[in-house]
Design an enzyme around this catalytic site. Structure first.
Site, short mmCIF file in Angstrom:
data_model
loop_
_atom_site.label_atom_id
_atom_site.label_comp_id
_atom_site.label_asym_id
_atom_site.label_seq_id
_atom_site.Cartn_x
_atom_site.Cartn_y
_atom_site.Cartn_z
N ASP A 240 0.87 -1.17 0.00
CA ASP A 240 0.00 0.00 0.00
C ASP A 240 0.91 1.22 0.00
OD1 ASP A 240 -2.07 1.76 0.00
OD2 ASP A 240 -3.17 0.84 1.65
C1 BGC Z 1 -4.93 3.39 -0.07
C2 BGC Z 1 -5.01 2.45 -1.25
C3 BGC Z 1 -4.78 3.20 -2.52
C4 BGC Z 1 -3.42 3.90 -2.43
C5 BGC Z 1 -3.09 4.73 -3.66
C6 BGC Z 1 -3.65 4.19 -0.08
O1 BGC Z 1 -3.66 5.15 0.92
O2 BGC Z 1 -5.03 2.67 1.13
O3 BGC Z 1 -6.26 1.82 -1.29
O4 BGC Z 1 -4.84 2.35 -3.62
O5 BGC Z 1 -3.43 4.77 -1.32
O6 BGC Z 1 -3.91 5.83 -3.73
#
Ligand code: BGC
Length: 751
Positions: A240
């Protein structure tokens, strides 16, 4: 999109040919949304990958985007978020939406689309629940599998997220989700397992949180042993965004790509570890190969066709319409209030949300839609006569004058359609909800209208349940429209007028009170830990276990027609079971029923939920038409996770199979006799007497050997009283069933 380096053989050759520096560069992002690739002397040897959010639409930022500068993305179809898609219980629809997402991603040169999200809705307070499908792992996992398959049909990788046990936003970047092995396997991992085995995603996104004290990003047990070893995941694990604190530990655990870039610290970390000998180049190679394989898989040689925005808008509408749930439709005077007759006069729409709808939740999944419908415009267009409107409340502040005006207008109306819901900032990525209530001004308005008008239809716009108890009791009709994406306006119009017959079913329980929910005492945790004290009893498993009242049960949803269930029949072939029944549309119009198969296994060695969803099917039937539904069950569907054996286990016994229209509306029932697994696991001296008696080898010998002549002869009473006594302690009770030497003899020969 240019051609990328080709076959698996070439991938291996390339992997060996790369310098250490190039390998490291492949394992950390280049910038916020892309990887580095490899370029030598101006020639691109490995093409960079382009990633983008998110689950219900493509959020591609035009240039290097910032993380939360969410507003500036290239417009894309805003499909209904997972809360609504989940409520369709419609595999075909999930597949079609997936394919449309994949096509839009391909057209925007996106190689990896960050979704779907399959985390379990442990508490209705979860701030990001709108991005997830269900409180049940079968429903969540199976729908996610279809979305994944749809996306990947288009040559775009899906990224199943957030693996694992990321069920809350509070402290999400460091909290430890403390969850026992049984709940982990049966509930939280199960949704991922089904999505992975059914959809075969090319990437999985690791979550920020820890599980039982260890960061998921550094957990070899989760990222390698379970994900790859047990489930056969053959893709790449992506972190993530910002979810890696120790790049070397994460590499060793099986995390292939750290995002976002440039992640200087991550690169340096790997360089240092190589220098010190903590890792060697071979440790990089496994991950490098997986990134190269991902590059290969997402190679699309043809120029992507430009998706048809109109067709995708219509698909977004169809999905939204199938996800809306008719919660209640009681008769007033001469019949049910819904559907509304489009030729009716005197219809009044109340509620700012009818004019300014919420299409989706807040946070990284937020898409810039290609169009934006409002329920008000669409309803007005559909009705022959003039439709009046009063905002009734403001989404920003409290304004009594608006409520007064709406109540005055209602005195002149034949029917009031009242749109209520949560304001934008009430649910979002990054924080959880503090309560399940609608804004007080909306509840007050509803109470005033309901007190003075008998025909009030309530339409709810929210990404997770709100409590309706007491204030909504007198509402004759309630429709949960959820967050319905860019075409929600026409979708709700079709549902309210009967142009579409509602077929959505709740993918999560609507509780009567927050206090009734299973995680009430422990959500969202404290001091860095959130203890999943309810174990496997999440959602309806909990409500059904305590047989407690709910607002609307899991699986619930009404139709403008009615369905009759024939007797359920099961063909039992020992390992596999075929369950069939005939469903008939007994009403006067076309409609769709979602037939839900629940299994109830009696408590054996462990406490079981009264019912667990194991299969479901959506059947479309004309008035008077019947169809056979058929489900396949396996022994695995009766199993629980045996924490001592570290495996799935069937205790067997009289297993109930129900077909129903919700977890509380069971229409047809039968009972199966299921054989228990023969547990041949070796016993040790701390096994209990009853465990020893059940053992296929030790049990009979124990009975034969000690049933006569002992100081305490074996008897039913003794078995009951001493059943929980460890063998070792029995041996130390002089003159009881056996002594230590006899016990050693018994345990020596177990095969
Ligand atoms: C979120 C993800 C997301 C990523 C990119 C993160 O903070 O938890 O779900 O895909 O950011 O935006």
């Amino acid at each position: 999109m240019g051609d990328r380096a080709g076959t698996a053989v070439e991938t291996a050759v390339i992997a060996e040919d790369l310098t250490v520096r190039e390998k490291i560069a492949l394992l950390v992002g280049a910038d916020f949304w892309s990887t580095s690739g490899v370029t030598r002397e101006g020639v691109e040897i490995v093409e960079p990958l382009q990633l983008a959010d998110g689950p219900h639409g493509v959020r591609k930022q035009p240039t290097e985007g910032d993380h939360l500068g969410i507003g500036n993305a290239i417009p894309a179809t805003c499909f209904p978020p997972a809360v609504t898609l989940g409520s369709t219980w419609d595999r075909g629809m999930a597949r079609r939406v997936g394919a449309a997402l994949g096509a839009e991603a391909a057209a925007r040169d996106v190689d990896v689309l960050l979704g779907p999200g399959v985390n379990i809705k442990r508490s209705p307070l979860g701030g990001r629940n709108f991005e997830y499908f269900s409180e049940d792992p079968v429903l969540a996992g199976d729908l996610a599998a279809e979305v994944i398959a749809g996306i990947q049909e288009q040559g775009v990788a899906a990224s199943l997220k957030h693996f694992a046990v990321n069920n809350q936003e509070t402290d999400r970047m460091r909290i430890s989700a403390d969850v026992d092995e049984r709940a982990l396997r049966e509930v939280y991992l199960e949704a991922f397992r089904r999505a992975i085995e059914g959809g075969r995603p090319w990437t999985v996104m690791s979550s920020y949180n820890k599980v039982n004290g260890e960061f998921v990003a550094e957990s070899r047990a989760l990222l390698t042993d379970v994900l790859r070893g047990e489930w056969g995941f053959d893709g790449a694990v992506v972190s993530d965004w910002g979810g890696v604190s120790d790049r070397t530990a994460s590499l060793k655990a099986g995390l292939d790509l750290q995002m976002p870039g440039p992640a200087i610290a991550g690169r340096e970390d790997l360089e240092r570890a190589l220098e010190s000998g903590e890792i060697d180049e071979l440790d990089l190679d496994a991950s490098v190969r997986r990134i190269l394989a991902l590059t290969e898989r997402t190679r699309r040689s043809d120029v992507a066709t430009v998706p048809d925005d109109d067709a995708h808008h219509r698909l977004a509408r169809d999905a939204a319409e199938r996800g809306m749930v008719l919660l209640r439709n009681d008769p007033v005077d001469d019949g049910p209030v819904l559907p509304l007759d489009p030729s009716a006069t005197g219809v009044l729409i109340v509620g700012e949300l009818a004019r300014s709808p919420r299409l989706q939740g807040s946070g990284s999944s937020q898409v810039v839609p290609t169009r934006r419908e409002s329920p008000l415009d669409e309803l007005r267009a559909r009705f022959d006569e003039e439709v009046a409107f009063e905002p009734g409340y403001s989404l920003e502040d409290h304004d009594d004058a608006l409520a007064d005006a709406a109540c005055a207008a209602a005195t002149r109306a034949t029917t009031v359609v009242l749109f209520l819901g949560l304001p934008e900032n009430a649910e979002s990525e990054g924080y959880d909800r503090p309560h399940l209530d609608l804004p007080a001004a909306q509840v007050e308005l509803a109470q005033r209208l309901l007190a003075n008008h008998s025909r009030v239809v309530i339409v709810l716009q929210n990404g997770a349940p709100v409590v309706l108890s007491s204030w909504a009791d007198t509402a004759p009709a309630i429709v949960e429209m959820w967050l319905a994406g860019q075409a929600g306006g026409s979708a709700i119009t079709r549902v309210l007028t009967g142009d579409a017959n509602p077929s959505g079913r709740l993918a999560e329980t609507i509780p009567l009170r927050l206090e009734d929910t299973s995680a009430f005492a422990t959500f969202p945790g404290e001091a860095g830990h959130v203890r999943h004290g309810e174990g496997v009893f999440v959602g309806y498993r909990h409500h059904d276990l305590i047989d407690g009242p709910v607002g609307f049960p899991f699986g619930h949803g009404l139709s403008y027609t009615a369905f009759e269930y024939g007797n359920v029949a099961v063909r039992d072939a020992g390992e596999k079971f075929r369950v069939t029944a005939t469903i008939t549309n007994t009403g006067d119009r076309f409609g769709a029923e979602v037939v839900q198969l629940y299994v109830g296994v009696p408590d054996g060695d462990v406490r079981r939920a009264p019912r667990e969803l194991k299969a479901f099917a959506r059947v479309e039937l004309d008035s008077g038409e019947s169809a056979n539904v058929e489900f396949a069950l396996e022994r695995r569907d009766f199993a629980y996770w045996d924490v001592r054996g570290g495996k799935w286990k069937v205790d067997g016994g009289r297993v109930s199979v129900w077909l129903g229209s919700s977890s509380r509306d069971l229409r047809s029932h039968t009972v199966l006799d299921v054989e228990p697994d023969v547990d041949t696991a070796a016993l040790d001296q701390w096994a209990s007497l009853s465990e020893a008696l059940r053992h296929p080898v030790v049990g009979p010998r124990l009975r034969d050997g000690v049933s006569t002549g002992a100081y305490f002869p074996m008897s039913e009473d003794l078995e009951r009283m001493a059943g929980d006594m460890p063998l070792r302690l029995i041996a130390d009770f002089e003159g009881m069933l056996f002594d230590r030497a006899q016990l050693a003899g018994l345990l020596d020969r177990q095969a």
